[in-house]
Design a protein around this motif. Structure first.
Motif, PDB file in Angstrom:
ATOM      1  N   ILE A 298       6.479   7.798   3.795  1.00  0.00           N
ATOM      2  CA  ILE A 298       6.295   8.662   2.629  1.00  0.00           C
ATOM      3  C   ILE A 298       4.833   8.732   2.219  1.00  0.00           C
ATOM      4  O   ILE A 298       3.996   7.981   2.716  1.00  0.00           O
ATOM      5  CB  ILE A 298       7.132   8.179   1.419  1.00  0.00           C
ATOM      6  CG1 ILE A 298       6.738   6.731   1.044  1.00  0.00           C
ATOM      7  CG2 ILE A 298       8.626   8.288   1.703  1.00  0.00           C
ATOM      8  CD1 ILE A 298       5.690   6.577  -0.007  1.00  0.00           C
ATOM      9  N   GLU A 299       4.554   9.656   1.328  1.00  0.00           N
ATOM     10  CA  GLU A 299       3.275   9.682   0.642  1.00  0.00           C
ATOM     11  C   GLU A 299       3.539  10.209  -0.751  1.00  0.00           C
ATOM     12  O   GLU A 299       4.593  10.811  -1.006  1.00  0.00           O
ATOM     13  CB  GLU A 299       2.268  10.559   1.390  1.00  0.00           C
ATOM     14  CG  GLU A 299       2.722  12.010   1.540  1.00  0.00           C
ATOM     15  CD  GLU A 299       1.904  12.765   2.581  1.00  0.00           C
ATOM     16  OE1 GLU A 299       1.043  12.133   3.222  1.00  0.00           O
ATOM     17  OE2 GLU A 299       2.131  13.978   2.752  1.00  0.00           O
ATOM     18  N   VAL A 300       2.600   9.967  -1.655  1.00  0.00           N
ATOM     19  CA  VAL A 300       2.782  10.446  -3.018  1.00  0.00           C
ATOM     20  C   VAL A 300       1.789  11.580  -3.245  1.00  0.00           C
ATOM     21  O   VAL A 300       0.582  11.393  -3.089  1.00  0.00           O
ATOM     22  CB  VAL A 300       2.550   9.312  -4.042  1.00  0.00           C
ATOM     23  CG1 VAL A 300       2.692   9.861  -5.467  1.00  0.00           C
ATOM     24  CG2 VAL A 300       3.528   8.174  -3.803  1.00  0.00           C
ATOM     25  N   ILE A 301       2.309  12.771  -3.537  1.00  0.00           N
ATOM     26  CA  ILE A 301       1.447  13.908  -3.862  1.00  0.00           C
ATOM     27  C   ILE A 301       1.100  13.788  -5.346  1.00  0.00           C
ATOM     28  O   ILE A 301       1.980  13.899  -6.204  1.00  0.00           O
ATOM     29  CB  ILE A 301       2.160  15.261  -3.614  1.00  0.00           C
ATOM     30  CG1 ILE A 301       2.810  15.286  -2.222  1.00  0.00           C
ATOM     31  CG2 ILE A 301       1.184  16.414  -3.800  1.00  0.00           C
ATOM     32  CD1 ILE A 301       1.862  15.323  -1.070  1.00  0.00           C
ATOM     33  N   ALA A 302      -0.184  13.544  -5.608  1.00  0.00           N
ATOM     34  CA  ALA A 302      -0.583  13.255  -6.991  1.00  0.00           C
ATOM     35  C   ALA A 302      -0.787  14.530  -7.771  1.00  0.00           C
ATOM     36  O   ALA A 302      -1.335  15.504  -7.256  1.00  0.00           O
ATOM     37  CB  ALA A 302      -1.869  12.439  -6.989  1.00  0.00           C
ATOM     38  N   HIS A 303      -0.333  14.505  -9.017  1.00  0.00           N
ATOM     39  CA  HIS A 303      -0.666  15.623  -9.902  1.00  0.00           C
ATOM     40  C   HIS A 303      -1.429  15.153 -11.130  1.00  0.00           C
ATOM     41  O   HIS A 303      -1.832  15.966 -11.952  1.00  0.00           O
ATOM     42  CB  HIS A 303       0.573  16.445 -10.273  1.00  0.00           C
ATOM     43  CG  HIS A 303       1.669  15.638 -10.913  1.00  0.00           C
ATOM     44  ND1 HIS A 303       2.844  15.347 -10.269  1.00  0.00           N
ATOM     45  CD2 HIS A 303       1.743  15.065 -12.133  1.00  0.00           C
ATOM     46  CE1 HIS A 303       3.604  14.624 -11.067  1.00  0.00           C
ATOM     47  NE2 HIS A 303       2.955  14.433 -12.196  1.00  0.00           N
ATOM     48  N   ALA A 304      -1.619  13.858 -11.259  1.00  0.00           N
ATOM     49  CA  ALA A 304      -2.454  13.359 -12.356  1.00  0.00           C
ATOM     50  C   ALA A 304      -3.094  12.049 -11.915  1.00  0.00           C
ATOM     51  O   ALA A 304      -2.497  11.273 -11.166  1.00  0.00           O
ATOM     52  CB  ALA A 304      -1.620  13.123 -13.607  1.00  0.00           C
TER      53      ALA A 304
ATOM     54  N   LEU B 134       0.842  -1.189   0.000  1.00  0.00           N
ATOM     55  CA  LEU B 134       0.000   0.000   0.000  1.00  0.00           C
ATOM     56  C   LEU B 134       0.881   1.244   0.000  1.00  0.00           C
ATOM     57  O   LEU B 134       1.920   1.279   0.646  1.00  0.00           O
ATOM     58  CB  LEU B 134      -0.844   0.051   1.279  1.00  0.00           C
ATOM     59  CG  LEU B 134      -1.888  -1.024   1.527  1.00  0.00           C
ATOM     60  CD1 LEU B 134      -2.435  -0.882   2.945  1.00  0.00           C
ATOM     61  CD2 LEU B 134      -3.015  -0.912   0.516  1.00  0.00           C
ATOM     62  N   SER B 135       0.432   2.262  -0.742  1.00  0.00           N
ATOM     63  CA  SER B 135       1.056   3.575  -0.624  1.00  0.00           C
ATOM     64  C   SER B 135      -0.036   4.610  -0.445  1.00  0.00           C
ATOM     65  O   SER B 135      -1.082   4.543  -1.104  1.00  0.00           O
ATOM     66  CB  SER B 135       1.865   3.924  -1.884  1.00  0.00           C
ATOM     67  OG  SER B 135       3.100   3.245  -1.867  1.00  0.00           O
ATOM     68  N   GLN B 136       0.211   5.564   0.443  1.00  0.00           N
ATOM     69  CA  GLN B 136      -0.765   6.640   0.607  1.00  0.00           C
ATOM     70  C   GLN B 136      -0.555   7.689  -0.473  1.00  0.00           C
ATOM     71  O   GLN B 136       0.555   8.178  -0.685  1.00  0.00           O
ATOM     72  CB  GLN B 136      -0.634   7.288   1.988  1.00  0.00           C
ATOM     73  CG  GLN B 136      -1.533   8.512   2.145  1.00  0.00           C
ATOM     74  CD  GLN B 136      -1.722   8.931   3.589  1.00  0.00           C
ATOM     75  OE1 GLN B 136      -2.460   8.288   4.327  1.00  0.00           O
ATOM     76  NE2 GLN B 136      -1.041   9.989   3.995  1.00  0.00           N
ATOM     77  N   ILE B 137      -1.670   8.039  -1.138  1.00  0.00           N
ATOM     78  CA  ILE B 137      -1.647   9.084  -2.168  1.00  0.00           C
ATOM     79  C   ILE B 137      -2.436  10.275  -1.628  1.00  0.00           C
ATOM     80  O   ILE B 137      -3.499  10.091  -1.036  1.00  0.00           O
ATOM     81  CB  ILE B 137      -2.325   8.597  -3.474  1.00  0.00           C
ATOM     82  CG1 ILE B 137      -1.927   7.160  -3.820  1.00  0.00           C
ATOM     83  CG2 ILE B 137      -2.026   9.561  -4.614  1.00  0.00           C
ATOM     84  CD1 ILE B 137      -0.480   6.952  -4.127  1.00  0.00           C
ATOM     85  N   VAL B 138      -1.911  11.463  -1.821  1.00  0.00           N
ATOM     86  CA  VAL B 138      -2.584  12.675  -1.342  1.00  0.00           C
ATOM     87  C   VAL B 138      -2.988  13.528  -2.536  1.00  0.00           C
ATOM     88  O   VAL B 138      -2.190  13.750  -3.458  1.00  0.00           O
ATOM     89  CB  VAL B 138      -1.657  13.507  -0.422  1.00  0.00           C
ATOM     90  CG1 VAL B 138      -2.420  14.678   0.175  1.00  0.00           C
ATOM     91  CG2 VAL B 138      -1.086  12.628   0.680  1.00  0.00           C
ATOM     92  N   PHE B 139      -4.233  14.004  -2.496  1.00  0.00           N
ATOM     93  CA  PHE B 139      -4.726  14.914  -3.535  1.00  0.00           C
ATOM     94  C   PHE B 139      -5.051  16.247  -2.865  1.00  0.00           C
ATOM     95  O   PHE B 139      -5.876  16.301  -1.954  1.00  0.00           O
ATOM     96  CB  PHE B 139      -5.981  14.348  -4.197  1.00  0.00           C
ATOM     97  CG  PHE B 139      -5.758  13.015  -4.856  1.00  0.00           C
ATOM     98  CD1 PHE B 139      -5.375  12.940  -6.188  1.00  0.00           C
ATOM     99  CD2 PHE B 139      -5.926  11.837  -4.141  1.00  0.00           C
ATOM    100  CE1 PHE B 139      -5.167  11.708  -6.794  1.00  0.00           C
ATOM    101  CE2 PHE B 139      -5.717  10.607  -4.740  1.00  0.00           C
ATOM    102  CZ  PHE B 139      -5.337  10.541  -6.077  1.00  0.00           C
ATOM    103  N   ASN B 140      -4.393  17.303  -3.312  1.00  0.00           N
ATOM    104  CA  ASN B 140      -4.565  18.618  -2.691  1.00  0.00           C
ATOM    105  C   ASN B 140      -5.209  19.573  -3.691  1.00  0.00           C
ATOM    106  O   ASN B 140      -4.653  19.821  -4.764  1.00  0.00           O
ATOM    107  CB  ASN B 140      -3.197  19.157  -2.254  1.00  0.00           C
ATOM    108  CG  ASN B 140      -3.335  20.384  -1.388  1.00  0.00           C
ATOM    109  OD1 ASN B 140      -4.219  21.221  -1.620  1.00  0.00           O
ATOM    110  ND2 ASN B 140      -2.475  20.487  -0.394  1.00  0.00           N
ATOM    111  N   PRO B 141      -6.393  20.112  -3.359  1.00  0.00           N
ATOM    112  CA  PRO B 141      -7.110  20.975  -4.324  1.00  0.00           C
ATOM    113  C   PRO B 141      -6.332  22.233  -4.661  1.00  0.00           C
ATOM    114  O   PRO B 141      -6.537  22.823  -5.724  1.00  0.00           O
ATOM    115  CB  PRO B 141      -8.411  21.314  -3.594  1.00  0.00           C
ATOM    116  CG  PRO B 141      -8.118  21.107  -2.143  1.00  0.00           C
ATOM    117  CD  PRO B 141      -7.092  20.021  -2.081  1.00  0.00           C
TER     118      PRO B 141
END
Length: 588
Positions: free
Chosen positions: A94-100, A45-52
């Motif tokens: 870690i976390e992955v800051i998503a841009h797509a 599992l990896s946590q993905i973060v979506f920031n408006p």
RNA sequence: GGGGGCGUGGUGUAGUUGGUUUAACAUAUCGGCCUGUCAAGCCGAAGAUCGCGGGUUCAAGUCCCGUCGCUCCCGCCA
């Protein structure tokens, strides 16, 4: 491109890396502003973060995600901010800051939880097996199974074995279990049978000179199910030429030890594996597949109670039966009701009853179902022989040897569990050897092979085949683990005359034998090396190593108790023309 | 072939000496709120003719019979 990394491998050192991940939404958490998801693939599992504030459209898409959606994301790996790391996750730093983000495929709400270990109705699990297999427990079991089989292949290849495939469509024989039959289109009225094991074929490979063969072999037996039995199952089948029994045992022992120690987290209780001969194992445990993780051994009381005056005991002995018992340590607190339940328990194994005695202490007398029939010194001897201490519950069965042994063996297993003597982190292997070659079948009035009809008799016992077959021992070996029969095999007969003698003994006349096994008999005459082997139940082995209670937990697509596949609805009716092709007409 | 256990919203359970009302609880689902969650939280909504069929009864999720499915065991599994 779907992946630059998998979801389980990202660590602090990936900080700043641009990654592409694909997988399933394991869990979705929408905070109104931030959206978090745990993205799952086979590796973790990896946590993905979506920031408006960073990627508005990407965040907007993320708010529409739901569990089990298949998605692809692109983003940058970041250290999680101070204090927000999750030490419970391997990727928690870690976390992955998503841009797509791309929603590859949405998913309906599953019929049961994928991301939680929760009991689910068996029928539902089987119907949606592909979802059940998505769960961590099953993925772990399948991985373990793969590693076990991989270890076997590597180990045996190094030992000079080669893997040879044998036919799935082969020959029905009346010996053994009921066959699954496959009708022939080309030969009206004739049938193939699915193999119960590749027994004959591997012997023929020895005659062919391959010397060391193995196969991860699917086997089929059309018998009723149990927790450790499926209609189709997998064996590690192997056969060797120019070996004696000890060679097979030693090799198998090295293999099993390696598997347990390399690919599982279990510990082996006894090394080397103890070897019991058949009379000893029956004497001590009452069964030929004992769980030797604990003691509670059976004791024979015949000598003590032969003329005791208690008819239940003395008549049993006079009729050739056995009076045997075990000591359920510290179970003297059992109520009559609980003891009655034990009586009911042994009755299902054919025992007529259960005699019991709660050992007293000084002024506190024994309590018992039978001491009023016996002289005090005989009672004392029984207590002493069963090593009874105050507060122990002694349980005695008087019956035929077979029933007394079986009932007490099952009681022993039961008390092993009840008394907490069974350590699930431990595997206790043992060998059972020196089996009788044949056993008398009272119903059919003939001798049945106790293993199978290719098992060689002990050299010194060959003359018994003509005089007293019950005295002949076979070069048979069973490997037992935690009370399960894990493997069985033998040194085979490699001479035609002895093989014919066995056929004769078990009541196969020469014409029948030629009809069914003529190819074997004929082959024996073309230069057959001495040979033998063993077949191990892979499902059972993996079940034990996985700590599972049932082999269907380590089989990707198992059948239900009624031999059905609930996912595909198998078995199914077939079209009329298919039956016609096969020359089959159904009874109405 | 025989015996035991289970079957109640999507899921897991409670309710079963027949009547306490509108079948309860948790979770999931849907809607709303929410910028640091990770078993997310808060507010709200919807969702079950209690496996199916028959019977007993004024009354059945509850009792009886049958049946289907899952499961454990006996027989069976060289």
């Amino acid at each position: 491109m779907y992946k630059t990394h998998n979801c389980g491998e990202l660590r602090a050192e990936h900080d700043g890396k641009k990654v592409i991940l694909s997988g399933w939404v394991n869990q979705w958490r929408d905070h109104g502003g931030l959206v978090f998801i745990d993205l799952r693939d086979r590796w973790g599992l990896s946590q993905i973060v979506f920031n408006p504030e960073h990627e508005a459209t990407c965040h907007e898409t993320a708010t529409r995600l739901r569990n089990e959606y298949v998605i692809k994301i692109e983003g940058i790996v970041h250290h999680r901010p101070e204090g927000l790391a999750n030490p419970n996750m391997p990727t928690g730093a870690i976390e992955v800051i998503a841009h797509a983000i791309e929603i590859i495929n949405p998913a309906k709400t599953p019929p049961f939880y994928i991301n939680k270990e929760d009991t689910v109705d068996e029928a539902l699990r089987l119907k949606y097996r592909y979802l059940d297999l998505r769960r961590q427990r099953m993925q772990r079991n399948m991985l373990l199974r793969h590693n076990v089989i991989l270890y076997m292949r590597n180990f045996l290849a190094k030992e000079g074995f080669i893997e040879v495939e044998t036919p799935i469509l082969f020959k029905s024989t009346p010996e053994g279990a009921r066959d699954y039959l496959v009708p022939s289109r080309v030969h009206p009225g004739k049938f193939y049978a699915l193999p119960q094991s590749p027994q004959q074929l591997k012997q023929l490979l020895m005659i062919a000179g391959y010397e060391r063969y193995f196969q991860i072999a699917r086997c089929f037996r059309d018998e009723d199910q149990r927790g450790d039995r499926q209609p189709e199952f997998t064996q590690l089948d192997l056969e060797m030429s120019f070996v004696d029994q000890d060679d097979i045992l030693t090799l198998t022992e090295r293999l099993m030890t390696g598997i347990v120690e390399d690919v599982s987290d279990k510990k082996i209780l006894h090394k080397p594996f103890p070897r019991f001969n058949y009379p000893e194992v029956m004497e001590r445990f009452g069964i030929d597949k004992p769980d030797i993780r604990f003691g509670l051994e059976l004791k024979t009381l015949n000598d003590l109670v032969a003329d005791c005056g208690f008819k239940v005991f003395s008549n049993t002995i006079n009729n050739g039966g056995m009076v045997r018992g075990i000591n359920a340590k510290r179970c003297g607190t059992y109520s009559r009701k609980k003891i009655d339940e034990l009586t009911k328990f042994v009755r299902q194994f054919g025992a007529k009853g259960l005699a019991w005695l709660i050992v007293g202490d000084g002024d506190k007398p024994h309590r018992s179902s039978f001491i009023k029939f016996l002289k005090p010194e005989i009672v004392d001897n029984i207590v002493k022989h069963l090593e009874g201490e105050p507060g122990d519950l002694l349980l005695i069965v008087a019956d035929t040897a077979e029933i007394a042994n079986n009932a007490l063996a099952k009681l022993r297993d039961e008390f092993g569990k009840r008394l907490g003597l069974v350590d699930d982190d431990v595997v206790a292997f043992c060998w059972v050897i020196d089996f009788p070659l044949v056993m008398w079948n009272e119903d059919e009035k003939r001798w049945d092979p106790s293993h199978h009809l290719f098992t060689a008799p002990m050299d010194e016992d060959i003359t018994f085949l003509d005089t007293d077959p019950s005295k002949a021992h076979g070069k048979q070996h069973d490997l037992v683990c935690n009370g399960y029969e894990l493997a069985g095999g033998s040194i085979r007969i490699h001479q035609r005359d002895i093989q014919e003698k066995i056929f004769d003994l078990i009541g196969l006349d020469i014409e029948e034998a030629k009809d069914q096994f003529g190819h074997m008999l004929e082959a024996f005459e073309y230069g057959t090396p001495p040979h033998g082997g063993i077949a191990s139940g892979i499902d059972r082995l993996v079940m034990i190593l996985a700590g599972e209670p049932n082999i269907s937990e380590v089989i990707a697509f198992p059948k239900s108790q009624s031999a059905a596949d609930l996912m595909a609805g198998v078995p199914t009716p077939v079209m009329e023309h298919q039956l016609n092709d096969l020359h089959i007409r159904l009874q109405t």
